[in-house]
Design a protein around this motif. Structure first.
Motif, mmCIF file in Angstrom:
data_model
loop_
_atom_site.group_PDB
_atom_site.id
_atom_site.type_symbol
_atom_site.label_atom_id
_atom_site.label_comp_id
_atom_site.label_asym_id
_atom_site.label_seq_id
_atom_site.Cartn_x
_atom_site.Cartn_y
_atom_site.Cartn_z
ATOM 1 N N ASN A 137 0.823 -1.226 0.000
ATOM 2 C CA ASN A 137 0.000 0.000 0.000
ATOM 3 C C ASN A 137 0.851 1.269 0.000
ATOM 4 O OD1 ASN A 137 -2.242 1.629 -0.045
ATOM 5 N ND2 ASN A 137 -2.785 1.341 2.096
ATOM 6 N N THR A 138 1.882 1.260 -0.826
ATOM 7 C CA THR A 138 2.702 2.473 -0.967
ATOM 8 C C THR A 138 2.478 3.153 -2.322
ATOM 9 O OG1 THR A 138 4.617 1.335 -1.943
ATOM 10 C CG2 THR A 138 4.521 1.433 0.463
ATOM 11 N N GLY A 139 1.555 2.642 -3.103
ATOM 12 C CA GLY A 139 1.261 3.213 -4.419
ATOM 13 C C GLY A 139 0.869 4.680 -4.283
ATOM 14 N N LEU A 140 1.151 5.453 -5.327
ATOM 15 C CA LEU A 140 0.979 6.906 -5.234
ATOM 16 C C LEU A 140 -0.134 7.449 -6.117
ATOM 17 C CD1 LEU A 140 4.803 7.810 -5.162
ATOM 18 C CD2 LEU A 140 3.217 7.688 -3.224
ATOM 19 N N VAL A 141 -0.950 6.552 -6.691
ATOM 20 C CA VAL A 141 -2.023 7.015 -7.585
ATOM 21 C C VAL A 141 -3.393 6.478 -7.161
ATOM 22 C CG1 VAL A 141 -0.635 7.503 -9.635
ATOM 23 C CG2 VAL A 141 -1.340 5.149 -9.184
ATOM 24 N N GLY A 142 -3.494 6.079 -5.918
ATOM 25 C CA GLY A 142 -4.785 5.609 -5.397
ATOM 26 C C GLY A 142 -5.235 4.279 -5.970
ATOM 27 N N GLY A 143 -4.282 3.478 -6.474
ATOM 28 C CA GLY A 143 -4.656 2.207 -7.106
ATOM 29 C C GLY A 143 -4.796 1.050 -6.139
ATOM 30 N N SER A 144 -4.198 1.182 -4.961
ATOM 31 C CA SER A 144 -4.096 0.010 -4.074
ATOM 32 C C SER A 144 -5.191 -0.069 -3.033
ATOM 33 C CB SER A 144 -2.735 0.034 -3.377
ATOM 34 O OG SER A 144 -2.511 1.310 -2.804
ATOM 35 N N VAL A 145 -6.054 0.934 -2.987
ATOM 36 C CA VAL A 145 -7.132 0.901 -1.987
ATOM 37 C C VAL A 145 -8.490 0.889 -2.689
ATOM 38 C CG1 VAL A 145 -5.786 2.032 -0.168
ATOM 39 C CG2 VAL A 145 -7.113 3.427 -1.758
ATOM 40 N N PRO A 146 -9.514 0.409 -1.999
ATOM 41 C CA PRO A 146 -10.832 0.365 -2.628
ATOM 42 C C PRO A 146 -11.377 1.765 -2.899
ATOM 43 C CG PRO A 146 -10.859 -0.671 -0.433
ATOM 44 C CD PRO A 146 -9.513 -0.088 -0.617
ATOM 45 N N VAL A 147 -12.231 1.870 -3.890
ATOM 46 C CA VAL A 147 -12.908 3.143 -4.149
ATOM 47 C C VAL A 147 -14.226 3.153 -3.371
ATOM 48 C CG1 VAL A 147 -13.965 4.589 -5.950
ATOM 49 C CG2 VAL A 147 -11.821 3.369 -6.397
ATOM 50 N N PHE A 148 -14.918 2.010 -3.404
ATOM 51 C CA PHE A 148 -16.153 1.857 -2.621
ATOM 52 C C PHE A 148 -15.909 0.766 -1.571
ATOM 53 C CE2 PHE A 148 -17.398 3.725 -6.662
ATOM 54 C CZ PHE A 148 -18.172 4.792 -6.236
ATOM 55 N N ASP A 149 -16.593 -0.370 -1.737
ATOM 56 C CA ASP A 149 -16.517 -1.421 -0.714
ATOM 57 C C ASP A 149 -15.833 -2.685 -1.238
ATOM 58 O OD1 ASP A 149 -18.448 -1.938 -2.566
ATOM 59 O OD2 ASP A 149 -19.950 -2.662 -1.141
ATOM 60 N N GLU A 150 -14.965 -2.551 -2.246
ATOM 61 C CA GLU A 150 -14.269 -3.715 -2.775
ATOM 62 C C GLU A 150 -13.524 -4.460 -1.654
ATOM 63 O OE1 GLU A 150 -14.807 -0.606 -4.224
ATOM 64 O OE2 GLU A 150 -12.897 -0.353 -5.271
ATOM 65 N N ILE A 151 -13.460 -5.775 -1.776
ATOM 66 C CA ILE A 151 -12.723 -6.583 -0.798
ATOM 67 C C ILE A 151 -11.223 -6.430 -1.064
ATOM 68 C CG2 ILE A 151 -12.240 -8.962 -0.062
ATOM 69 C CD1 ILE A 151 -15.108 -9.670 -0.980
ATOM 70 N N VAL A 152 -10.460 -6.203 -0.020
ATOM 71 C CA VAL A 152 -9.004 -6.096 -0.195
ATOM 72 C C VAL A 152 -8.390 -7.495 -0.085
ATOM 73 C CG1 VAL A 152 -6.864 -5.141 0.764
ATOM 74 C CG2 VAL A 152 -8.976 -3.774 0.802
ATOM 75 N N ILE A 153 -7.604 -7.870 -1.093
ATOM 76 C CA ILE A 153 -6.829 -9.128 -0.984
ATOM 77 C C ILE A 153 -5.374 -8.710 -0.783
ATOM 78 C CG2 ILE A 153 -6.279 -11.361 -2.011
ATOM 79 C CD1 ILE A 153 -8.639 -11.049 -3.878
ATOM 80 N N SER A 154 -4.911 -8.917 0.430
ATOM 81 C CA SER A 154 -3.561 -8.465 0.782
ATOM 82 C C SER A 154 -2.554 -9.596 0.592
ATOM 83 C CB SER A 154 -3.562 -8.009 2.243
ATOM 84 O OG SER A 154 -2.234 -7.902 2.700
ATOM 85 N N THR A 155 -1.361 -9.246 0.116
ATOM 86 C CA THR A 155 -0.308 -10.261 -0.054
ATOM 87 C C THR A 155 0.634 -10.318 1.165
ATOM 88 O OG1 THR A 155 1.001 -8.663 -1.323
ATOM 89 C CG2 THR A 155 -0.278 -10.262 -2.579
ATOM 90 N N GLN A 156 0.229 -9.654 2.238
ATOM 91 C CA GLN A 156 1.113 -9.582 3.427
ATOM 92 C C GLN A 156 1.651 -10.930 3.898
ATOM 93 O OE1 GLN A 156 -1.485 -7.483 6.073
ATOM 94 N NE2 GLN A 156 -0.136 -5.723 6.160
ATOM 95 N N LEU A 157 0.834 -11.992 3.783
ATOM 96 C CA LEU A 157 1.280 -13.299 4.291
ATOM 97 C C LEU A 157 1.855 -14.192 3.188
ATOM 98 C CD1 LEU A 157 -1.661 -14.022 6.798
ATOM 99 C CD2 LEU A 157 0.516 -12.866 7.226
ATOM 100 N N MET A 158 1.952 -13.659 1.994
ATOM 101 C CA MET A 158 2.551 -14.437 0.887
ATOM 102 C C MET A 158 4.003 -13.994 0.751
ATOM 103 S SD MET A 158 -0.616 -14.482 -1.788
ATOM 104 C CE MET A 158 0.095 -15.773 -2.758
ATOM 105 N N ASN A 159 4.794 -14.347 1.756
ATOM 106 C CA ASN A 159 6.126 -13.731 1.836
ATOM 107 C C ASN A 159 7.265 -14.753 1.850
ATOM 108 O OD1 ASN A 159 5.630 -14.812 4.270
ATOM 109 N ND2 ASN A 159 5.679 -12.900 5.435
ATOM 110 N N GLN A 160 7.070 -15.837 1.113
ATOM 111 C CA GLN A 160 8.107 -16.882 1.110
ATOM 112 C C GLN A 160 9.054 -16.736 -0.085
ATOM 113 O OE1 GLN A 160 8.334 -19.228 3.666
ATOM 114 N NE2 GLN A 160 6.794 -17.782 4.456
ATOM 115 N N ILE A 161 10.342 -16.909 0.183
ATOM 116 C CA ILE A 161 11.303 -17.004 -0.918
ATOM 117 C C ILE A 161 11.307 -18.473 -1.332
ATOM 118 C CG2 ILE A 161 13.751 -16.821 -1.552
ATOM 119 C CD1 ILE A 161 13.888 -14.459 0.466
ATOM 120 N N ILE A 162 11.053 -18.737 -2.588
ATOM 121 C CA ILE A 162 10.878 -20.128 -3.039
ATOM 122 C C ILE A 162 12.224 -20.748 -3.418
ATOM 123 C CG2 ILE A 162 9.724 -21.591 -4.792
ATOM 124 C CD1 ILE A 162 7.522 -19.306 -4.825
#
Ligand code: FAD
Ligand code: MLT
Ligand code: ZN
Length: 524
Positions: A137-162
Motif C-alpha cells: 500500500n505504498t502506491g501513489l495514484v490511489g490504485g491500491s485501496v478500494p474506491v467503494f466497498d471492494e474486498i481487499v486481498i492483501s499479499t502480506q502473508l505471501m512472503n516466502q522465498i521459493i
C-alpha cells in the motif's frame, strides 16, 4: 548522531567553498529511515479523510454484489484467522500512503498460497464481488485501496522465498515479499535486487511488478520488463496462469507475463515472480553536487554518462524547493551550500580505486568546466545513506505540508524543468510549495505541489494544464507510478485511441465481470 564529511576530491583544485562545505555538513543529519516505516495502520489523521465516493461524486459504484453473511462464512472457512473485519484494523488498508483517497471496504483477506488466491477469486467472480489486490500500500495514484466497498486481498502473508540459483542470480519468491527483505537476503549472497526505491521497507515485490516500478537504479539495471523472467498470476476466474519461467531466453509464443507487469492488478493477481538479480557491486560511491541551473544539470548528466560510463548507477536531481521541504519538515541538513539544483550521482563497480579515479576525474572536469559549483562525496555507508535520504525522503517531507498534488511525468530532457518554471508562475502564492525532483537519468520528473488541505481550485489550475503540456511535447503523464484511480482518465494524453481500445478489449477478455480492481487504470 551521524555526520557526513567531505572527502578531498583528489587533484580538484577548483572545488569552491570547500571549507564551508566541511563546516556545514558536520551538522547532524536527523535521519529516520523511511524504508523501515510501516505504512499500515499509521494513525496520522486517518479519521479525518473524506471517503473517495464523497470527494469524487462523479464516480458511480459498479453493479457489484455486496457482502453477505454467507460470503463472510465462506472466507472465514477458507482463511481461518486471516479475515480482517474490525473497523480499527481496516483503515490502514482503506487509505492510501498519501492519505488522499479512502475506500470503505468491510473486509481484508490475507491468503498464504496461490491456491487460496484462486479460491477467493473464483468465488468473488461467481458472486460478482469486486476486489482490490494490495501489497505494501505504498502506491501513489490511489490504485491500491478500494474506491467503494471492494474486498481487499492483501499479499502480506505471501512472503516466502521459493528458490535462489546463486549461479544465475535468479530468485523466485511469492509476491508479498518486501523489497528490502529480498535485497537483504540477496546481499548475504553477494547479489542485489535490480530495483530500489524509497518505499523499499514496505512495498512488496508483487506491487513493484504490478506497477512496473522504476526507482533509483533503472538507469543502470533497466525496467522490470527486462529483469522479471517469470510471473505466476491468478485470473479473475480463479484460473492460475503459471508463467513462472526462470530462463533468460524463452521465445515460445506470446510473452504473457509482460501483461501482468504494470497492469496494476486489473488483469490478474500476481502470486509469485522470478527475477534476475545482478551481482552486488563491491565499490559504491555517492556524490552530491550543487549546480546553478537546469542547463548545468543536463551538462553534468551528459558528462557523467561519458566519463563514468559503465560504473554509473544513478543520476538523480532535486531542486532547492525540495531541499527546503526536507529541511523544514524533516529537519534534514543540506551538506553543501544552497544551490538552485542538486544532483546525486552514484557509481557502482567492482574495483574501488578504479572507480574512485574515474569519479575524481569526472568531478575535476565538471568543476573545471564550471558546470558543477560545489559538492561532497560520502565516505562510508552511513554517509551514503544520509545523502540518499535527502533525495528519497522528499515524498515523505511533502506529506507534512498537508495535501500533496503529485505528478510523475516523462519529458524530453531539454523540457524537463521548463514545465516546473511555468507551473510555478501559474500557481503563484496560491500554494505552499512547488517542488520538483526525479530520475534525471531517465527523463522522469516528479512534480509536486502542496497546500494545507485539498483545494479544488488549485487542482483546477494544475489539471488538465499539466497533462496538455506533457502531451504536446509527446511526454508521458505517468512515467513510473501508473494510473491507478487518480490518473485513469488521463490515459489518452499519452496513448492513442486505438491503443486504449485494445486495452479495454484485453481487460474484458481477462476479467469479463470487471471484478479486478475496478475504477482503476483504464477508463471504461
Ligand atoms: P501497492 O501500493 O499495494 O499496490 C500498487 C498497485 O499494484 C495497486 O494497483 C494494486 O492493486 C496492485 N497490486 C499490488 N500487489 C499486487 C499483486 N500481487 N497482484 C496484482 N496487483 C497488485 N514508484 C516507482 O516506480 N519509483 C520510485 O522511485 C518510487 N518511490 C516511492 C517512494 C515512496 C516513499 C513511496 C511511498 C512510493 C514510491 N513509489 C515509487 C510508488 C510505487 O508504485 C510503490 O512504492 C511500489 O511499487 C508499490 O508496491 P506496493 O507493494 O506498495 O503496492
Ligand atoms: C521518488 O522517486 O522519490 C518516488 O517516485 C516518489 C515520488 O515521486 O514522490
Ligand atoms: Zn520516482
Amino acid at each position: 548522531m551521524k555526520r557526513v564529511c567531505t572527502r578531498q576530491f583528489r587533484n580538484l583544485t577548483r572545488l569552491r567553498s570547500f571549507g564551508e562545505v566541511r563546516e556545514k555538513i558536520s551538522r547532524s543529519i536527523n535521519h529516520v529511515c523511511l524504508s523501515r516505516r510501516s505504512f499500515h495502520g499509521s494513525a496520522c489523521r486517518l479519521g479525518e479523510l473524506e471517503l473517495t465516493s464523497v470527494r469524487y461524486p462523479h464516480v458511480q459504484r459498479g453493479k457489484y454484489a455486496t457482502l453477505t453473511e454467507k460470503d463472510v462464512d465462506f472466507f472465514q472457512k477458507l482463511l481461518p484467522q486471516r479475515v480482517l473485519q474490525d473497523p480499527s484494523e481496516l483503515d490502514g488498508y482503506n487509505i492510501d500512503w498519501m492519505r488522499t483517497v479512502r475506500g470503505n471496504s468491510q473486509m481484508v483477506l490475507r491468503p498464504k498460497t496461490t491456491s487460496e488466491v484462486a479460491e477467493i477469486l473464483k468465488y468473488c467472480n461467481e458472486r460478482h464481488l469486486a476486489v482490490v489486490p494490495q501489497g505494501g500500500n505504498t502506491g501513489l495514484v490511489g490504485g491500491s485501496v478500494p474506491v467503494f466497498d471492494e474486498i481487499v486481498i492483501s499479499t502480506q502473508l505471501m512472503n516466502q522465498i521459493i528458490s535462489l540459483d546463486e549461479v544465475s542470480g535468479i530468485v523466485v519468491c511469492q509476491s508479498g515479499c518486501i523489497l528490502e527483505t529480498l535485497d537483504n537476503y540477496l546481499a548475504e549472497r553477494e547479489l542485489m535486487m535490480p530495483l530500489d526505491l524509497g518505499a523499499k521497507g514496505s512495498c512488496h515485490i508483487g506491487g513493484n511488478v504490478s506497477t512496473n516500478a522504476g526507482g533509483l537504479r533503472l538507469l543502470r539495471y533497466g525496467s522490470l520488463h527486462g529483469s522479471v523472467l517469470g510471473v505466476e498470476a491468478v485470473l479473475a476466474s480463479g484460473e492460475i496462469v503459471d508463467c513462472l519461467s526462470s530462463l533468460r531466453k524463452d521465445n515460445t509464443g506470446y510473452d504473457l507475463k509482460q501483461l501482468f507487469i504494470g497492469s496494476e492488478g486489473t488483469l490478474g493477481m500476481v502470486t509469485s515472480v522470478s527475477i534476475l538479480c545482478p551481482r552486488r557491486p563491491k565499490a559504491v560511491n555517492v556524490a552530491f553536487l550543487g549546480v546553478e541551473n537546469f542547463e548545468a544539470a543536463l551538462q553534468t548528466f551528459q558528462l557523467c554518462k561519458g566519463m563514468l560510463a559503465e560504473i554509473l548507477s544513478a543520476c538523480e536531481f532535486m531542486d532547492q524547493e525540495s531541499m527546503q521541504c526536507i529541511q523544514e519538515n524533516l529537519k534534514l541538513t543540506n551538506p553543501i551550500k544552497s544551490y538552485p539544483l542538486y544532483i546525486l550521482i552514484e557509481t557502482s563497480g567492482s574495483h574501488g580505486s578504479h572507480d574512485e579515479e574515474k569519479l575524481n576525474a569526472f568531478l575535476e572536469a565538471a568543476m573545471g568546466k564550471g558546470i558543477v559549483q560545489d559538492g561532497t562525496i560520502a565516505m562510508d555507508v552511513t554517509q551514503r545513506q544520509n545523502i540518499w535520504g535527502l533525495r528519497e525522503r522528499i515524498a515523505e517531507g511533502l506529506l507534512h505540508d498537508g495535501y500533496n498534488y503529485k505528478y510523475d511525468i516523462s519529458l524530453p530532457l531539454p523540457k524537463l524543468y521548463e514545465i516546473v518554471e511555468d507551473m510555478r508562475q501559474r500557481l503563484g502564492s496560491k500554494v505552499t510549495r512547488v517542488v520538483s525532483y526525479g530520475h534525471l537519468g531517465d527523463g522522469n520528473l516528479h512534480f509536486n505541489v502542496t497546500t494545507p488541505e485539498y483545494n479544488k481550485e488549485v487542482l483546477g489550475l494544475i489539471e488538465p494544464y499539466i497533462y496538455e503540456w506533457t502531451s504536446q511535447v509527446r511526454g508521458s503523464v505517468s512515467a513510473e507510478h501508473g494510473l491507478g484511480f487518480k490518473k485513469r482518465d488521463c490515459i489518452r494524453y499519452s496513448k492513442e485511441p486505438n491503443a486504449v481500445k485494445m486495452m479495454v478489449k484485453m481487460k474484458k477478455l481477462f476479467d469479463p465481470n470487471g471484478i479486478l480492481n475496478p475504477y482503476k487504470t483504464i477508463p471504461l
